[in-house]
Design an enzyme around this catalytic site. Structure first.
Site, PDB file in Angstrom:
ATOM      1  N   GLU A 177       0.845  -1.197   0.000  1.00 53.30           N
ATOM      2  CA  GLU A 177       0.000   0.000   0.000  1.00 53.30           C
ATOM      3  C   GLU A 177       0.879   1.245   0.000  1.00 53.30           C
ATOM      4  O   GLU A 177       1.918   1.294   0.670  1.00 53.30           O
ATOM      5  CB  GLU A 177      -0.917  -0.008   1.233  1.00 53.30           C
ATOM      6  CG  GLU A 177      -1.943   1.100   1.264  1.00 53.30           C
ATOM      7  CD  GLU A 177      -2.951   0.919   2.405  1.00 53.30           C
ATOM      8  OE1 GLU A 177      -3.420   1.950   2.918  1.00 53.30           O
ATOM      9  OE2 GLU A 177      -3.233  -0.240   2.792  1.00 53.30           O
ATOM     10  N   ASP A 226       0.256   5.337   0.543  1.00 56.50           N
ATOM     11  CA  ASP A 226      -0.808   6.208   1.043  1.00 56.50           C
ATOM     12  C   ASP A 226      -0.488   7.689   0.946  1.00 56.50           C
ATOM     13  O   ASP A 226       0.605   8.131   1.340  1.00 56.50           O
ATOM     14  CB  ASP A 226      -1.073   5.920   2.530  1.00 56.50           C
ATOM     15  CG  ASP A 226      -1.727   4.574   2.760  1.00 56.50           C
ATOM     16  OD1 ASP A 226      -2.258   4.006   1.803  1.00 56.50           O
ATOM     17  OD2 ASP A 226      -1.694   4.100   3.912  1.00 56.50           O
ATOM     18  N   GLU A 260      -2.758  10.708   2.575  1.00 56.33           N
ATOM     19  CA  GLU A 260      -3.950  11.039   3.354  1.00 56.33           C
ATOM     20  C   GLU A 260      -3.862  12.501   3.784  1.00 56.33           C
ATOM     21  O   GLU A 260      -2.793  12.981   4.172  1.00 56.33           O
ATOM     22  CB  GLU A 260      -4.077  10.132   4.575  1.00 56.33           C
ATOM     23  CG  GLU A 260      -4.237   8.660   4.214  1.00 56.33           C
ATOM     24  CD  GLU A 260      -4.419   7.765   5.433  1.00 56.33           C
ATOM     25  OE1 GLU A 260      -5.208   6.821   5.357  1.00 56.33           O
ATOM     26  OE2 GLU A 260      -3.773   8.022   6.458  1.00 56.33           O
TER      27      GLU A 260
END
Length: 506
Positions: free
Chosen positions: A324, A326, A328
């Protein structure tokens, strides 16, 4: 096509000079320069019927915005200055800004930070001359124009602040080089063979935006840093040789996966909004899976009091041992800066958080957030500026995402147990619904088809072995020095048994 990277050092006081870079030619290509002086550079054909494409930056009084002055000459005729612009940022502070000029057979496009500000189309079919037959030199200059430059000449140059200095660097050229009339056929041959066709007929996409690929591939910077003396305005002109990845359509590229109607595709598939209320957030995912690629999204974040909310744009595979990557965006109280929270999971293990403040208000307009994922490293970008790099450290025993195909995801959800000030500030539901807007999703990657991993990994895409050049490394260091607020690699309290292996390796 001309690629220009400048650093121009400007100060805080009266700026009444004009620095210009003028392009005049049909010798398409990419160019750049390394020099540091008070000097003149320009691109121009010669004679009374010359062609010319102008970028001029008109100096200002302290506190006033810079004026960007554009003009196009064809067959010696100009008077096309009808398009002047105030810059929407202070170009004397902080990071260099990306400025572009793209020339094709279809149009001339002027752009700032990837945003087109002027499009001069080829209208020869309607009897309008278009620059196409005259090769050009590249010129730039720094000169006094206080008869017209600032407030129509009402404000004069403050010579007590002289000397005014401009600095240039990284001049490169990828173009049809004109040395004699016979070279015309050689350039035409190169164009017809497809070497330059990728930009030769390019135009703006349906949302009138330049592809984010341009901002990254055409590293054209205009940097104005404060100094102890006044300086002039600065300039550039660039015709970019870029591999343009046109923005897609949300109807075709993604599936809304949750939110019970809170996610909406608008504007014929060009805009997607995610909403969050007390009962649910919303999200979507790409239809394709990818093994390596370059992924871009234009996002306008939740405005106002967004404390407790998290908007995301990330890549992820599936399962307990998933990979993953990310991005955010942690909501804030009104007036506080947004926090960009980055993380990277390999084989189900994360705990690699780095956080940054943004150096602009991300709720006022769309900004480009990107992930480059190739066999050498993962790089996170904001508006073409790298903010984090995670190197492939397999030789040092650090797992790296390389074998699991990932989809692109985006979501808006409630995380007031940790998002804002460590969970101390809760979501104010009286402000709901909260809305984040997404557009211009581009995925230039190897599409996974359950049998193409090997061929995908061997792809010839320009990003596949892309590294950060010296300019990008300077920008990365600038962001990490000035805007990084958390780095797991320095959190010795969190890792009393020793920092993660990749921290020691880096």
């Amino acid at each position: 096509f001309y690629l220009f990277l400048f650093r121009l050092f400007c100060s805080w006081t009266r700026r009444l000079l004009v620095a210009t870079c003028t392009v005049i030619s049909t010798s398409h290509g990419a160019t750049a320069v390394e020099r540091s002086s008070t000097s003149s550079e320009a691109i121009s054909s010669q004679g009374p019927t010359h062609d010319e494409i102008d970028f001029e930056f008109l100096g200002n009084l302290s506190g006033d915005p810079y004026v960007l002055h554009t003009n196009v000459f064809t067959q010696g005729k100009g008077n096309r200055e009808q398009q002047q612009f105030n810059l929407w940022f202070d170009p004397t502070k902080g990071l260099p800004h990306l400025l572009h000029h793209m020339e094709s057979t279809a149009c001339n496009i002027f752009a700032v930070d990837g945003t087109p500000i002027r499009d001069f189309k080829n209208l020869e079919s309607k009897g309008v001359w278009f620059p196409k037959n005259q090769p050009m030199w590249l010129y730039s200059s720094l000169w006094n124009a206080d008869d017209r430059a600032t407030r129509g000449g009402l404000v004069k140059t403050h010579w007590t602040q002289a000397p005014f200095t401009a600095s240039f660097r990284n001049f490169k050229a990828n173009a049809c080089q004109w040395t004699s009339p016979s070279d015309t056929s050689r350039c035409s041959s190169a164009l017809s063979s497809g070497k330059h066709q990728v930009w030769m007929t390019r135009e703006l996409d349906s949302r009138h935006h330049l592809s984010p690929t341009i901002a990254l591939d055409c590293l054209i910077s205009l940097a104005m840093a404060s100094s102890q003396s006044s300086t002039a305005a600065c300039f550039f002109l660039a015709l970019c040789l870029a591999s343009i990845a046109l923005a897609g359509n949300f109807y075709q590229d993604v599936d809304i996966t949750w939110g019970d109607g809170r996610a909406k595709i608008l504007d014929d598939g060009q805009l997607l909004t995610l909403s969050l209320d007390k009962y649910s957030g919303s999200g979507f995912q790409s239809r394709n899976q990818y093994l390596y690629g370059k992924f871009d999204m234009h996002i306008k974040l939740v405005p106002g009091d967004s404390a407790g909310t998290v908007a995301t744009f990330y890549l992820s595979s599936q399962g307990n041992t998933h990979d993953e990557i990310d991005l955010e965006f942690l909501g804030n109280l009104s007036g506080d800066p947004y926090v960009v929270h980055t993380n990277l999971y390999t084989q189900g293990k994360g705990d690699r958080e780095q956080q940054f403040y943004l150096w602009f208000d991300p709720t006022m307009d769309f900004h480009t957030y990107s992930v480059l994922w190739n066999p050498r490293h993962v790089v996170f970008y904001v508006d073409g500026t790298p903010i984090r790099e995670f190197r492939n450290g397999e030789l040092a025993g650090v797992p790296y995402p390389k074998s699991q195909a990932m989809r692109a995801y985006a979501s808006l959800w409630d995380a007031d147990d940790w998002a804002t000030r460590g969970g101390q500030v809760k979501t104010d539901w009286s402000k709901a619904p909260f809305t984040a807007s997404y557009r211009n999703y581009t995925a230039d990657g190897c599409v996974w088809n359950n049998s193409g991993a090997a061929s995908c990994a061997m792809g010839s895409h320009s990003w596949m072995w892309q590294e950060l050049d010296p300019n990008a490394m300077d920008r990365l260091k600038w962001v990490q020095k000035n805007y990084m607020i958390y780095n797991y690699c320095t959190d010795v309290r969190r890792f009393p048994q020793g920092l993660p292996r990749e921290c020691n390796a880096s």
